[in-house]
Design an enzyme around this catalytic site. Sequence first.
Site, PDB file in Angstrom:
ATOM      1  N   HIS A 231      -6.297 -41.916  54.585  1.00 22.50           N
ATOM      2  CA  HIS A 231      -6.068 -40.613  55.216  1.00 22.50           C
ATOM      3  C   HIS A 231      -7.240 -40.145  56.093  1.00 22.50           C
ATOM      4  CE1 HIS A 231      -8.622 -39.102  51.927  1.00 22.50           C
ATOM      5  NE2 HIS A 231      -8.867 -38.078  52.718  1.00 22.50           N
TER       6      HIS A 231
HETATM    7  C1  UD1 Z   1      -8.685 -32.804  54.353  1.00 19.67           C
HETATM    8  C2  UD1 Z   1     -10.202 -32.793  54.338  1.00 19.67           C
HETATM    9  C3  UD1 Z   1     -10.713 -34.140  53.837  1.00 19.67           C
HETATM   10  C4  UD1 Z   1     -10.108 -34.502  52.502  1.00 19.67           C
HETATM   11  C5  UD1 Z   1      -8.585 -34.410  52.583  1.00 19.67           C
HETATM   12  C6  UD1 Z   1      -8.006 -34.591  51.208  1.00 19.67           C
HETATM   13  C7  UD1 Z   1     -11.264 -31.417  56.075  1.00 19.67           C
HETATM   14  C8  UD1 Z   1     -11.975 -31.439  57.368  1.00 19.67           C
HETATM   15  N1  UD1 Z   1     -10.749 -32.594  55.667  1.00 19.67           N
HETATM   16  O1  UD1 Z   1      -8.286 -33.787  55.289  1.00 19.67           O
HETATM   17  O2  UD1 Z   1     -12.121 -34.074  53.676  1.00 19.67           O
HETATM   18  O3  UD1 Z   1     -10.488 -35.806  52.169  1.00 19.67           O
HETATM   19  O4  UD1 Z   1      -8.211 -33.113  53.066  1.00 19.67           O
HETATM   20  O5  UD1 Z   1      -6.672 -34.946  51.247  1.00 19.67           O
HETATM   21  O6  UD1 Z   1     -11.188 -30.403  55.441  1.00 19.67           O
HETATM   22  N2  UD1 Z   1      -0.626 -31.909  56.488  1.00 19.67           N
HETATM   23  C9  UD1 Z   1       0.680 -31.726  56.102  1.00 19.67           C
HETATM   24  N3  UD1 Z   1       0.898 -31.065  54.936  1.00 19.67           N
HETATM   25  C10 UD1 Z   1      -0.090 -30.581  54.153  1.00 19.67           C
HETATM   26  C11 UD1 Z   1      -1.409 -30.768  54.575  1.00 19.67           C
HETATM   27  C12 UD1 Z   1      -1.667 -31.436  55.745  1.00 19.67           C
HETATM   28  O7  UD1 Z   1       1.623 -32.137  56.774  1.00 19.67           O
HETATM   29  O8  UD1 Z   1       0.189 -29.994  53.077  1.00 19.67           O
HETATM   30  C13 UD1 Z   1      -0.861 -32.666  57.751  1.00 19.67           C
HETATM   31  C14 UD1 Z   1      -0.923 -31.782  58.989  1.00 19.67           C
HETATM   32  O9  UD1 Z   1      -0.362 -32.501  60.048  1.00 19.67           O
HETATM   33  C15 UD1 Z   1      -2.411 -31.640  59.213  1.00 19.67           C
HETATM   34  C16 UD1 Z   1      -2.956 -32.977  58.729  1.00 19.67           C
HETATM   35  O10 UD1 Z   1      -2.114 -33.328  57.643  1.00 19.67           O
HETATM   36  O11 UD1 Z   1      -2.727 -31.376  60.544  1.00 19.67           O
HETATM   37  C17 UD1 Z   1      -4.404 -32.936  58.293  1.00 19.67           C
HETATM   38  O12 UD1 Z   1      -4.603 -31.927  57.300  1.00 19.67           O
HETATM   39  P1  UD1 Z   1      -6.056 -31.267  57.115  1.00 19.67           P
HETATM   40  O13 UD1 Z   1      -6.038 -30.411  55.909  1.00 19.67           O
HETATM   41  O14 UD1 Z   1      -6.490 -30.639  58.396  1.00 19.67           O
HETATM   42  O15 UD1 Z   1      -6.986 -32.501  56.916  1.00 19.67           O
HETATM   43  P2  UD1 Z   1      -6.846 -33.744  55.916  1.00 19.67           P
HETATM   44  O16 UD1 Z   1      -6.728 -34.964  56.738  1.00 19.67           O
HETATM   45  O17 UD1 Z   1      -5.810 -33.462  54.904  1.00 19.67           O
HETATM   46  N1  UDP Z   2      -4.195 -38.243  44.708  1.00 19.90           N
HETATM   47  C1  UDP Z   2      -2.952 -37.844  44.204  1.00 19.90           C
HETATM   48  N2  UDP Z   2      -1.824 -38.309  44.823  1.00 19.90           N
HETATM   49  C2  UDP Z   2      -1.865 -39.147  45.891  1.00 19.90           C
HETATM   50  C3  UDP Z   2      -3.144 -39.540  46.393  1.00 19.90           C
HETATM   51  C4  UDP Z   2      -4.288 -39.055  45.779  1.00 19.90           C
HETATM   52  O1  UDP Z   2      -2.891 -37.096  43.233  1.00 19.90           O
HETATM   53  O2  UDP Z   2      -0.790 -39.517  46.392  1.00 19.90           O
HETATM   54  C5  UDP Z   2      -5.411 -37.735  44.058  1.00 19.90           C
HETATM   55  C6  UDP Z   2      -6.382 -38.795  43.620  1.00 19.90           C
HETATM   56  O3  UDP Z   2      -6.045 -39.278  42.341  1.00 19.90           O
HETATM   57  C7  UDP Z   2      -7.708 -38.049  43.654  1.00 19.90           C
HETATM   58  C8  UDP Z   2      -7.531 -37.083  44.785  1.00 19.90           C
HETATM   59  O4  UDP Z   2      -6.132 -36.982  45.019  1.00 19.90           O
HETATM   60  O5  UDP Z   2      -7.909 -37.327  42.453  1.00 19.90           O
HETATM   61  C9  UDP Z   2      -8.217 -37.586  46.012  1.00 19.90           C
HETATM   62  O6  UDP Z   2      -7.850 -36.819  47.105  1.00 19.90           O
HETATM   63  P1  UDP Z   2      -7.807 -37.357  48.593  1.00 19.90           P
HETATM   64  O7  UDP Z   2      -7.743 -38.820  48.595  1.00 19.90           O
HETATM   65  O8  UDP Z   2      -6.708 -36.618  49.270  1.00 19.90           O
HETATM   66  O9  UDP Z   2      -9.170 -36.797  49.193  1.00 19.90           O
HETATM   67  P2  UDP Z   2     -10.718 -37.181  49.077  1.00 19.90           P
HETATM   68  O10 UDP Z   2     -11.051 -37.438  47.671  1.00 19.90           O
HETATM   69  O11 UDP Z   2     -10.953 -38.362  49.967  1.00 19.90           O
HETATM   70  O12 UDP Z   2     -11.403 -35.989  49.646  1.00 19.90           O
END
Ligand code: UD1
Ligand code: UDP
Length: 393
Positions: A231
């Site tokens: 991601h």
């Molecule tokens: C964010 C965090 C990242 C973390 C990740 C965990 C920042 C800068 N990044 O990244 O550090 O590792 O969360 O998962 O804060 N979207 C949906 N539904 C949702 C949420 C997001 O469709 O419920 C889609 C949207 O298109 C959005 C994109 O995902 O634009 C990115 O979401 P965003 O929260 O901006 O960043 P993440 O990549 O999720």
């Molecule tokens: N996780 C989850 N479902 C998924 C993928 C990840 O519950 O489909 C959990 C995972 O076990 C961990 C956390 O989400 O506890 C990690 O989050 P993510 O990978 O979104 O973000 P990061 O840790 O890189 O910030």
Amino acid sequence: MKLVTIIGARPQIIKAAALSRAIKNHFSDRIQEVIVHTGQHYDDNMSQVFFDELQIPRPDYNLHVGSASHGVQTARMTEGIEALLIKEQPDFIVLYGDTNSTLAGAVAAAKIHVPIVHIEAGLRSFNKSMPEEINRIVCDHCSTLLFTPTKAGLENLKREGFSIDESGVSTLRQAQGSTTAVPTIDNPKVYHCGDIMYDNSLHFANIAEEKTDIIQRLELVGKPFILSTIHRDSNTDHHERLGAIFDALIELSKENQIVLPLHPRTAKLLKTNLSNEKQSLVFSSPNIKLIPPVSFLEMIALERHAQLVMTDSGGVQKEAYFFKKPGIILRPETEWVEIVQTGNAILADADESRIMEAWQHFKNNPPTVFPEIFGDGHAAEFMLDKIISCKVL
Ligand code: UD1
Ligand code: UDP
């Protein structure tokens, strides 16, 4: 004592479960927690599922900021958090990790003098092109109590000027003119405390075995499989890097089952950043199970049963280690350097040949020794104890 906890992204909701559980079990007579969800993640399988499954109290507030550019999203959150801090007047704000929700909480709180507790402090990738690196640095330098999960985190903070003695605990600098040693933003205190995600993994591992049937549903009983998540924007937003990772997955799928719970960001960008040819190979492969994001209990069940974990996630690379699985990290560097130093994970970046080499390495040499580097599973209680004692110093 009143704490305002900010959550927003999936891993923060999961981490908050450990702190809320410890408050409920050991500190409910002394600590009131007000939970603010920024709404950064909002799909049911990125947010609600964790509240339903992990007994996290319902958020007292939801700012519903949703998705937007970094500036817009952070600004909306900052505005909302500031108003709530003024209304709630907490003793501390609690911030997790390094997302935009963390950054917004740090900026809002520091400017109006609400002391910050930063959980997962001190971690660095030394790569400022990552939005998370900016968020971590800002949050650490605005914080009053910094809880770092690893020794590397402690060393990083030391290098950035935080005062830490030989025993590894910070010594408070006596701020000019100050007569007490109470921690403040200019006189912060750092603790090495272990990892709150380890608390959760230990707590929920057996519950996951009892309560989920994902291994049966995916027809994986007794079958080896690779678990993968992708991601990170540095992978999803660049077609060459995303293409290279999927080239490796396609190659691996010739002889292995792969389970890939897709973050919504990746699900959207696959359609634009992966060639039509690769998309059809991936979507038609019987050995690649592309599934929506799973719940935490399902995720830890998958991690426990996987043969190997291939990920660019911070949380997932650690959980692979907690469950004694080899990891291939789809990034050029990691904040969790200890995992790589033990030899149980390999940094392969988004490079097909390095990924395949790492796979071969672990196939021939499955790791067996996983030293305890993430504490004792009681990081949450330790932190709450320190937060409480701070008030009575
Ligand atoms: C964010 C965090 C990242 C973390 C990740 C965990 C920042 C800068 N990044 O990244 O550090 O590792 O969360 O998962 O804060 N979207 C949906 N539904 C949702 C949420 C997001 O469709 O419920 C889609 C949207 O298109 C959005 C994109 O995902 O634009 C990115 O979401 P965003 O929260 O901006 O960043 P993440 O990549 O999720
Ligand atoms: N996780 C989850 N479902 C998924 C993928 C990840 O519950 O489909 C959990 C995972 O076990 C961990 C956390 O989400 O506890 C990690 O989050 P993510 O990978 O979104 O973000 P990061 O840790 O890189 O910030």
